[in-house]
Write an enzyme that holds these catalytic residues in place. Structure first.
Site, mmCIF file in Angstrom:
data_model
loop_
_atom_site.group_PDB
_atom_site.id
_atom_site.type_symbol
_atom_site.label_atom_id
_atom_site.label_comp_id
_atom_site.label_asym_id
_atom_site.label_seq_id
_atom_site.Cartn_x
_atom_site.Cartn_y
_atom_site.Cartn_z
ATOM 1 N N HIS A 16 0.866 -1.205 0.000
ATOM 2 C CA HIS A 16 0.000 0.000 0.000
ATOM 3 C C HIS A 16 0.889 1.238 0.000
ATOM 4 O O HIS A 16 1.482 1.577 1.022
ATOM 5 C CB HIS A 16 -0.920 0.011 1.219
ATOM 6 N N HIS A 18 1.597 5.402 -1.725
ATOM 7 C CA HIS A 18 1.286 6.575 -2.553
ATOM 8 C C HIS A 18 2.605 7.227 -2.981
ATOM 9 O O HIS A 18 3.420 7.559 -2.107
ATOM 10 C CB HIS A 18 0.483 7.609 -1.764
ATOM 11 N N LYS A 104 -9.114 -0.282 -6.328
ATOM 12 C CA LYS A 104 -9.278 0.362 -5.021
ATOM 13 C C LYS A 104 -10.640 1.023 -4.897
ATOM 14 O O LYS A 104 -11.037 1.817 -5.756
ATOM 15 C CB LYS A 104 -8.172 1.422 -4.844
ATOM 16 N N HIS A 141 -10.771 1.088 1.208
ATOM 17 C CA HIS A 141 -10.616 2.128 2.220
ATOM 18 C C HIS A 141 -11.875 2.056 3.071
ATOM 19 O O HIS A 141 -12.930 2.536 2.681
ATOM 20 C CB HIS A 141 -10.451 3.518 1.599
ATOM 21 N N HIS A 179 -5.043 -0.684 5.490
ATOM 22 C CA HIS A 179 -4.631 0.086 6.681
ATOM 23 C C HIS A 179 -5.623 -0.009 7.843
ATOM 24 O O HIS A 179 -6.192 0.976 8.277
ATOM 25 C CB HIS A 179 -4.355 1.557 6.348
ATOM 26 N N ASP A 252 1.255 2.590 3.539
ATOM 27 C CA ASP A 252 0.397 3.760 3.301
ATOM 28 C C ASP A 252 1.203 5.048 3.414
ATOM 29 O O ASP A 252 0.687 6.081 3.855
ATOM 30 C CB ASP A 252 -0.808 3.807 4.254
HETATM 31 O O1 DOR Z 1 -3.819 9.514 5.304
HETATM 32 C C1 DOR Z 1 -4.110 9.188 4.167
HETATM 33 N N1 DOR Z 1 -3.482 9.729 3.099
HETATM 34 N N2 DOR Z 1 -5.091 8.315 3.978
HETATM 35 C C2 DOR Z 1 -5.561 8.033 2.754
HETATM 36 O O2 DOR Z 1 -6.470 7.260 2.660
HETATM 37 C C3 DOR Z 1 -5.016 8.705 1.553
HETATM 38 C C4 DOR Z 1 -3.671 9.200 1.786
HETATM 39 C C5 DOR Z 1 -3.208 10.204 0.755
HETATM 40 O O3 DOR Z 1 -3.319 9.897 -0.446
HETATM 41 O O4 DOR Z 1 -2.719 11.268 1.123
HETATM 42 ZN ZN ZN Z 2 -3.497 4.991 1.284
#
Ligand code: DOR
Ligand code: ZN
Length: 348
Positions: A16, A18, A104, A141, A179, A252
């Protein structure tokens, strides 16, 4: 395999992650590619990755932004962003691509760039059916967006209002509850079939909700799902170190600029890729469960996704290093988890 001050593991994967896009990509990718062989790349860009074509283009940009030394060692595993308009035929296309590994589900309005997410999951049932047929996992999510539900209860209420029903209606659909932050989620996953698994972040095992208000408001500890109370933090550690195959590593890591975090309306997300495996080593060490780290970080994820386990190894040593106050992030800066503090384990 485990010596007290050193541990060698099969190279892990981050299930997971980003990494954003454009100028931000090169700033964060090497932290991940130094540690992990693969990562599930979340699709919540400003213009979300809703189709296989967009996922292919995003994948090319990621590979283009990797340092040369990582080009042959790191494989970005792409995902699609589910919307009310996603079609069953898009799922088939995604499966045939070979590079899209999951879809997702963001409930509309639940988090960063989720405004194009799903407002009515029942309208997506034909897509979920297609996913079950194609063996395409649904990444969830798991938070309700109802403003009358307390923010600390959003995950628990989501289980009752949505997830239990989806699991019952689609018993062959592979589901990753992403998460997870509560004991309720741990119990749901443990009690479900082998088609249901969960990722656990390091930050939800390191911090409880007091960390949001420690001496003043702490925007760099704000993420979604929001940090929970101590009993939930403990339940997550117990699950991660339990030897259950249902739980695996997903950082995450979600970088935002310092400026957008330190704002009157600060963004949700914690950057942790600089310690993407080291923070977990610290958690497992403290729980006297370092011997359980390899399955959690390197075996359970690929086994669930039906991918091969990695061949390479990494070694971690109990050696402190200082975490920077900020890291470069595009033309701006990002404040990493535990900025100015120490990593207790180091990658050799
Ligand atoms: O804290 C988070 N940041 N939770 C999420 O679900 C998305 C993520 C983000 O993309 O910044
Ligand atoms: Zn995430």
């Amino acid at each position: 395999m485990t010596a007290s001050n050193k541990i060698t593991l099969t190279k892990p994967d981050d299930w997971h992650l980003h990494v954003r896009d454009g100028v931000f990509l090169p700033s964060v990718l090497s932290d991940t590619a130094d540690r992990f062989a693969r990562a599930i790349i979340m699709p919540n860009l400003v213009d979300p990755v809703t189709t296989t074509r967009l996922a292919g283009e995003y994948r090319s940009r990621i590979i283009g932004a990797l340092q040369n030394k990582h080009k042959l060692t790191f494989d970005p595993l792409m995902t699609l962003y589910l919307t009310n308009r996603t079609s069953a035929s898009e799922i088939k296309k995604a499966r045939e691509s070979g590079f899209v590994h999951a879809v997702k589900w963001y409930p509309a309005g639940a988090t960063t760039n989720s405004n194009q997410g799903v407002s009515d999951i029942v309208a997506c049932y034909d897509v979920l059916e297609a996913m079950a047929e194609e063996g395409m996992p649904l990444l969830v999510h798991g938070e309700v967006t109802d403003p009358t539900v307390d923010i600390f209860d959003r995950e628990r209420v989501f289980i009752d209002q949505f997830l239990t029903g989806i699991i019952k209606n689609f018993p062959t659909l592979k589901i990753v509850f992403e998460h997870i932050t509560t004991e309720d989620a741990v119990l749901l996953v443990e009690g479900a079939s082998d088609n249901v698994a969960a990722t656990i972040t390091a930050h939800h095992m390191l911090l409880n909700r007091n960390s949001l208000f420690n001496g003043g408001i702490r925007p760099h500890h704000y993420c979604l799902p929001v940090l929970k109370r101590e009993k939930h933090r403990k339940a997550l550690i117990k699950a991660a170190t339990s030897s259950s195959k249902k739980f695996f590593l997903g950082t995450d890591s979600a970088p935002h600029t310092k400026e957008t975090k330190e704002s009157a309306c600060g963004c949700a997300g914690i950057y942790s890729s600089h310690g993407g495996i080291e923070f977990y080593a610290e958690i497992f060490d403290k729980a006297e469960a370092l011997d359980k780290l390899e399955a959690f970080a390197s075996f359970n994820g690929p086994d669930f996704y039906g991918l091969t386990r990695n061949q390479d190894k990494i070694t971690l040593s109990r050696k402190q290093s200082v975490i920077a106050d900020v890291i470069p992030f595009g033309n701006e800066e990002c404040v990493p988890l535990r900025a100015g503090g120490n990593l207790r384990w180091s990658l050799d």
